[in-house]
Enzyme design. Sequence first.
Site, PDB file in Angstrom:
ATOM      1  N   ASP A   1      25.369  14.034  62.893  1.00 30.00           N
ATOM      2  CA  ASP A   1      25.888  15.029  63.748  1.00 30.00           C
ATOM      3  C   ASP A   1      26.119  16.298  63.135  1.00 30.00           C
ATOM      4  O   ASP A   1      25.901  16.198  61.894  1.00 30.00           O
ATOM      5  CB  ASP A   1      27.234  14.495  64.053  1.00 30.00           C
ATOM      6  CG  ASP A   1      27.647  15.137  65.815  1.00 30.00           C
ATOM      7  OD1 ASP A   1      26.704  16.269  66.111  1.00 30.00           O
ATOM      8  OD2 ASP A   1      28.517  14.894  66.239  1.00 30.00           O
TER       9      ASP A   1
HETATM   10  C1  BGC Z   1      27.955  17.264  68.970  1.00 35.02           C
HETATM   11  C2  BGC Z   1      26.720  16.395  69.273  1.00 35.02           C
HETATM   12  C3  BGC Z   1      25.567  17.284  69.409  1.00 35.02           C
HETATM   13  C4  BGC Z   1      25.518  18.430  68.348  1.00 35.02           C
HETATM   14  C5  BGC Z   1      24.390  19.444  68.274  1.00 35.02           C
HETATM   15  C6  BGC Z   1      27.847  18.288  67.790  1.00 35.02           C
HETATM   16  O1  BGC Z   1      29.143  19.212  67.666  1.00 35.02           O
HETATM   17  O2  BGC Z   1      28.907  16.318  68.511  1.00 35.02           O
HETATM   18  O3  BGC Z   1      27.100  15.708  70.192  1.00 35.02           O
HETATM   19  O4  BGC Z   1      24.418  16.815  69.955  1.00 35.02           O
HETATM   20  O5  BGC Z   1      26.787  19.203  68.087  1.00 35.02           O
HETATM   21  O6  BGC Z   1      24.741  20.165  69.501  1.00 35.02           O
END
Ligand code: BGC
Length: 760
Positions: free
Chosen positions: A232
Amino acid sequence: MEREKIRELIAGMTLEEKAGMCSGDDFWHTKAVERLGIPRSMVSDGPHGLRKQDQEGDHLGVNDSITAVCYPTGCATAASFDVDLVGKLGEALGESGQAEELSVILGPAVNIKRSPLCGRNFEYYSEDPYLAGKIAASYIRGVQSKNVGTSIKHYLGNNQETRRLTVDTRIDERTLREIYLPAFEEAVKKSKPWTVMGSYNKVNGEHTVESKRFLTDILRDEWGFDGYVVSDWGAVCDRVEGIRAGLDLEMPSSNGMRDQQIVEAVRNGSLDEKLVDRAVENILNIVFRFMENKDPNAEFDREKHHKYAGEVAKECIVLLKNDGVLPIDFTKKKVAFIGKYADTPRFQGGGSSHITCHKVTGALEAAKELGLDGNIIYAKGYEDEKDETDEKLLSEAVEAARNADVAVIFAGLPDAFESEGFDRKHMRMPDCQNLLISEVAKVQPNVVVVLHNGSPVEMPWVSEVKGIVESYLGGENIGIAQAEILSGKANPSGKLPETFPKKLSDNPSYLNFPGEGDVVEYKEGIFVGYRYYDMKEMDVLFPFGHGLSYTEFTYANLKVSKDNFNDTEEVTVTLDVTNSGSMEGSEVVQLYVSDVKSKVIRPVKELKGFSKVKLAPGETKTVSFTLDQRSFAYYETAISDWFVESGEFEILAGSSSRDIRLKTTVTVTGTKKIPVTYTIDTPMIDVMEDPRAIKLAEPIIEAGKMDSLDVSEGEGMGAAAEEMAEAGMLFSPLRNVLSFGNGTMDPKRLQQIVDEMNKQ
Ligand code: BGC
């Protein structure tokens, strides 16, 4: 590109190039190596639309993204209980991903809705892992059929936003296996997502993105995952440890700093270069899979998708309550549409999934489009930036309601109440909206509340209104779906993918959410959602699987292909469902399995099948389900495997978890064994389980008989004396023969017998 070719490419890369491949080029791209013909590839959020940022990137949905179409969010699509629909939605997303040259859409998000308070519940599917797994698998199949990858997230144990980057989620093994892993497991095994996103948090003390157990042993070795694991955004703590564990791609870029750490670790011998090669191979395999399967003809026709978003939303709406007020005849009735969300609906949540919408259609506008607006009057009723009653708006709304035949109040959670990044503080709707509903209900007997929210809300006014329609966060064309459902042009067919408890403190995670400091313990264990409420025999506001229709369905002829079978066999369950009402409609038939008697503590029942059937009035269809070993099993930690305990199981078919219409009993024989090791500390009750062990233990039993104890003499204790003696015997460890026996057993002989009992 074949793996062999990829390996050849990797053999030609420098260590620096390889380490570089293991992190993003920027916020959204993997790196190119031009001299070797390795292209950059772009990934983008997800899950319910494209958040493609072609300029400044961010992971919170703050900067601009291209105009796209916002489909119903995860909580809504799960409410459709319709795997075909979600598959088609996936295809639509995949096609738009192709058109926008996105190699991976970052979704689906399958974390279990442990608490109603999780800020991101709107993106998640369900409190039930079986449902979440089936929906996710279908979404993935759909998207990837267009040769665009998915990234199932957030693996693992990311069920809250509070301290999500640092919290240590403590989950016992059985609970992991039965509740938090299965949605990922089902999707990985059945639909092979191209990528998996490791979550921010730790599980049981270990960062998930540094956990060899979760990223390699379980994900790859047990489930057969063959794509790449991506962190993530910003989840990486120790990059080298991540490479060892199986974290292939770090996102976003670390400006080369962590790539350098990888290089150094290889150079100083603390990291095996082969592990870097492995990560690069996993990444390139997907990069080339996308590049080589590009569809130059793919189109993203936003208008077409907008229309389709409305079609999908219609299948997701859940009719929670209807005391004869719905559907509304808009040609005859004067209808007051009350509430800001009639005009500007809340249809998506804040954060990384936030879509810049092509257009938004609310119910008011949709009613016009459908020609239903002749008798509609609109009153805004409330503002949602702050939870404050606007007296003028309130009195206008009450007046509009007084002068109408029906009042439809469009209410729900404002953005500030529910978003990525923080959790809800309570389960209430804004006070100003609750007040509005009650005030309107005082002057108008026919009130319908249409809700916009990503997870359960308390409803203090539940008995004051005649109808409740749950729209969830239904995407940019929710208005069309609402207007069609309210008018009866469409028949509601969604079901709740989660329980709505009466109040927050009824929820099983209540005492342990969001934890203490950086630790959250899932002390409720496997008793999440209906598994808990059923066990506690607790009244709920609306149960899991609940959802009404404008027609009636009757259930008959529940049959199982065999009523006595081994757990290695699959059986087929069939039943007939008839539309016994007068309107076409769809019913979600739910199949639950209940272990009648069990040595371990198990939920009253668990969902093991569901099927959505469309029926014309008077029509009957036979619905069929397959049950396998897993349908009857629990996770037995003693053998680290799924285990079926021999005995009777009930097969329950219902219209909701609390509306079981048919049931039958089958006998299943478990074929796996739990090895037992006896010691002198083993209580008699455990010995009694095994006839062979009892036989061998006879001398101990004999020596344990206390001639001096006559239970009939137990002064004043009556029946209790017998019970006590019996319990005393059963719960006594074998060694007690030495303390209370007749003196004919000595420690050496006792140990010899125990050793004998352990010989197979
Ligand atoms: C989120 C993810 C997301 C990623 C990219 C993170 O803060 O938890 O779900 O895909 O950011 O935007």
